[in-house]
Design a protein around this motif. Structure first.
Motif, PDB file in Angstrom:
ATOM      1  N   GLY A   1     -14.792 -25.896  67.262  1.00 37.56           N
ATOM      2  CA  GLY A   1     -15.842 -25.411  68.155  1.00 37.56           C
ATOM      3  C   GLY A   1     -15.625 -23.965  68.518  1.00 37.56           C
ATOM      4  N   PRO A   2     -15.450 -23.656  69.780  1.00 36.27           N
ATOM      5  CA  PRO A   2     -15.366 -22.258  70.204  1.00 36.27           C
ATOM      6  C   PRO A   2     -13.980 -21.647  70.031  1.00 36.27           C
ATOM      7  N   GLY A   3     -13.226 -22.071  69.026  1.00 33.38           N
ATOM      8  CA  GLY A   3     -11.867 -21.590  68.836  1.00 33.38           C
ATOM      9  C   GLY A   3     -11.745 -20.095  68.672  1.00 33.38           C
ATOM     10  N   HIS A   4     -12.775 -19.480  68.111  1.00 36.58           N
ATOM     11  CA  HIS A   4     -12.724 -18.037  67.929  1.00 36.58           C
ATOM     12  C   HIS A   4     -12.989 -17.297  69.239  1.00 36.58           C
ATOM     13  N   LEU A   5     -13.307 -18.027  70.278  1.00 37.21           N
ATOM     14  CA  LEU A   5     -13.568 -17.393  71.575  1.00 37.21           C
ATOM     15  C   LEU A   5     -12.432 -17.602  72.567  1.00 37.21           C
ATOM     16  N   ASP A   6     -11.867 -18.815  72.586  1.00 37.83           N
ATOM     17  CA  ASP A   6     -10.883 -19.090  73.638  1.00 37.83           C
ATOM     18  C   ASP A   6      -9.576 -19.713  73.149  1.00 37.83           C
ATOM     19  N   GLY A   7      -9.373 -19.771  71.858  1.00 37.11           N
ATOM     20  CA  GLY A   7      -8.109 -20.271  71.340  1.00 37.11           C
ATOM     21  C   GLY A   7      -7.971 -21.774  71.299  1.00 37.11           C
ATOM     22  N   SER A   8      -9.056 -22.522  71.384  1.00 38.25           N
ATOM     23  CA  SER A   8      -8.959 -23.975  71.359  1.00 38.25           C
ATOM     24  C   SER A   8      -9.265 -24.545  69.980  1.00 38.25           C
ATOM     25  N   ALA A   9      -9.092 -23.738  68.950  1.00 38.92           N
ATOM     26  CA  ALA A   9      -9.375 -24.181  67.587  1.00 38.92           C
ATOM     27  C   ALA A   9      -8.367 -25.214  67.125  1.00 38.92           C
ATOM     28  N   PHE A  10      -8.628 -25.800  65.960  1.00 36.99           N
ATOM     29  CA  PHE A  10      -7.785 -26.836  65.378  1.00 36.99           C
ATOM     30  C   PHE A  10      -6.324 -26.414  65.332  1.00 36.99           C
ATOM     31  N   ASP A  11      -6.055 -25.163  65.014  1.00 37.81           N
ATOM     32  CA  ASP A  11      -4.675 -24.708  64.889  1.00 37.81           C
ATOM     33  C   ASP A  11      -4.241 -23.825  66.052  1.00 37.81           C
ATOM     34  N   ASP A  12      -4.986 -23.812  67.141  1.00 38.53           N
ATOM     35  CA  ASP A  12      -4.658 -23.080  68.362  1.00 38.53           C
ATOM     36  C   ASP A  12      -4.597 -21.556  68.200  1.00 38.53           C
ATOM     37  N   LYS A  13      -5.204 -21.034  67.160  1.00 38.73           N
ATOM     38  CA  LYS A  13      -5.276 -19.588  66.980  1.00 38.73           C
ATOM     39  C   LYS A  13      -6.615 -19.084  67.505  1.00 38.73           C
ATOM     40  N   VAL A  14      -6.655 -17.832  67.848  1.00 38.69           N
ATOM     41  CA  VAL A  14      -7.906 -17.201  68.257  1.00 38.69           C
ATOM     42  C   VAL A  14      -8.428 -16.431  67.053  1.00 38.69           C
ATOM     43  N   TYR A  15      -9.649 -16.731  66.639  1.00 38.18           N
ATOM     44  CA  TYR A  15     -10.240 -16.117  65.467  1.00 38.18           C
ATOM     45  C   TYR A  15     -11.277 -15.079  65.870  1.00 38.18           C
ATOM     46  N   GLU A  16     -11.452 -14.113  64.990  1.00 37.53           N
ATOM     47  CA  GLU A  16     -12.446 -13.057  65.222  1.00 37.53           C
ATOM     48  C   GLU A  16     -13.850 -13.643  65.290  1.00 37.53           C
ATOM     49  N   ASP A  17     -14.139 -14.585  64.397  1.00 35.30           N
ATOM     50  CA  ASP A  17     -15.449 -15.230  64.376  1.00 35.30           C
ATOM     51  C   ASP A  17     -15.335 -16.570  63.658  1.00 35.30           C
ATOM     52  N   ARG A  18     -16.434 -17.260  63.561  1.00 30.11           N
ATOM     53  CA  ARG A  18     -16.473 -18.591  62.961  1.00 30.11           C
ATOM     54  C   ARG A  18     -16.044 -18.550  61.494  1.00 30.11           C
ATOM     55  N   SER A  19     -16.478 -17.537  60.761  1.00 29.28           N
ATOM     56  CA  SER A  19     -16.104 -17.427  59.347  1.00 29.28           C
ATOM     57  C   SER A  19     -14.594 -17.322  59.183  1.00 29.28           C
ATOM     58  N   SER A  20     -13.945 -16.561  60.021  1.00 31.73           N
ATOM     59  CA  SER A  20     -12.487 -16.425  59.943  1.00 31.73           C
ATOM     60  C   SER A  20     -11.809 -17.768  60.167  1.00 31.73           C
ATOM     61  N   GLU A  21     -12.317 -18.543  61.101  1.00 27.39           N
ATOM     62  CA  GLU A  21     -11.761 -19.857  61.374  1.00 27.39           C
ATOM     63  C   GLU A  21     -11.934 -20.785  60.172  1.00 27.39           C
ATOM     64  N   ILE A  22     -13.103 -20.757  59.559  1.00 27.08           N
ATOM     65  CA  ILE A  22     -13.377 -21.607  58.401  1.00 27.08           C
ATOM     66  C   ILE A  22     -12.518 -21.187  57.209  1.00 27.08           C
ATOM     67  N   LEU A  23     -12.396 -19.887  56.977  1.00 24.58           N
ATOM     68  CA  LEU A  23     -11.555 -19.406  55.881  1.00 24.58           C
ATOM     69  C   LEU A  23     -10.103 -19.826  56.064  1.00 24.58           C
ATOM     70  N   ALA A  24      -9.617 -19.791  57.291  1.00 28.22           N
ATOM     71  CA  ALA A  24      -8.242 -20.220  57.561  1.00 28.22           C
ATOM     72  C   ALA A  24      -8.085 -21.708  57.251  1.00 28.22           C
ATOM     73  N   TRP A  25      -9.060 -22.503  57.632  1.00 27.96           N
ATOM     74  CA  TRP A  25      -9.003 -23.937  57.355  1.00 27.96           C
ATOM     75  C   TRP A  25      -9.017 -24.188  55.850  1.00 27.96           C
ATOM     76  N   LEU A  26      -9.891 -23.504  55.145  1.00 27.70           N
ATOM     77  CA  LEU A  26      -9.974 -23.676  53.693  1.00 27.70           C
ATOM     78  C   LEU A  26      -8.685 -23.260  52.999  1.00 27.70           C
ATOM     79  N   ALA A  27      -8.047 -22.199  53.486  1.00 27.45           N
ATOM     80  CA  ALA A  27      -6.783 -21.744  52.901  1.00 27.45           C
ATOM     81  C   ALA A  27      -5.705 -22.825  53.019  1.00 27.45           C
TER      82      ALA A  27
END
Length: 114
Positions: free
Chosen positions: A28-54
């Motif tokens: 969800g809003p991981g790129h905004l507040d750090g609550s993403a699947f891997d607890d990282k803060v992402y620049e935007d949604r695409s960065s979060e998805i690319l990290a997951w795909l990697a």
């Protein structure tokens, strides 16, 4: 209470996408507040998805369904369906998603890179 992942899978199954084909979703809003699947803060949604795909090279094809255009930037654009947040998922979105799923992640099996 139905989990969000299961809820997403159930909605997609209404359109003929088998629930076992639904691997997951970003947190969800991981790129905004750090609550993403891997607890990282992402620049935007695409960065979060690319990290997951990697981290998941076993994924051979994928589609991104999102109401935020930031989810489909750069190399993700061919895999992106922009869903209208006011009306939600529609038949045209699903048809586009099914077409995208026919496109392999990368013909050489390499990871996507921004």
């Amino acid at each position: 209470m139905v989990s969000l992942k299961l809820g997403c899978a159930q909605v997609l199954s209404r359109y003929g996408i088998p629930q076992d084909k639904f691997i997951g979703r970003t947190a969800g809003p991981g790129h905004l507040d750090g609550s993403a699947f891997d607890d990282k803060v992402y620049e935007d949604r695409s960065s979060e998805i690319l990290a997951w795909l990697a981290e998941h090279p076993e994924v051979k094809s994928f589609v991104i369904l999102d109401d935020r255009k930031s989810a489909g930037r750069g190399v993700l654009a061919p895999h992106f369906v922009h869903v209208n947040s006011a009306s939600g998922l529609c038949e045209a979105d699903v048809e586009g998603a099914l077409m995208i799923l026919k496109v392999p992640r990368d013909p050489n099996g390499h990871s996507l890179a921004p």
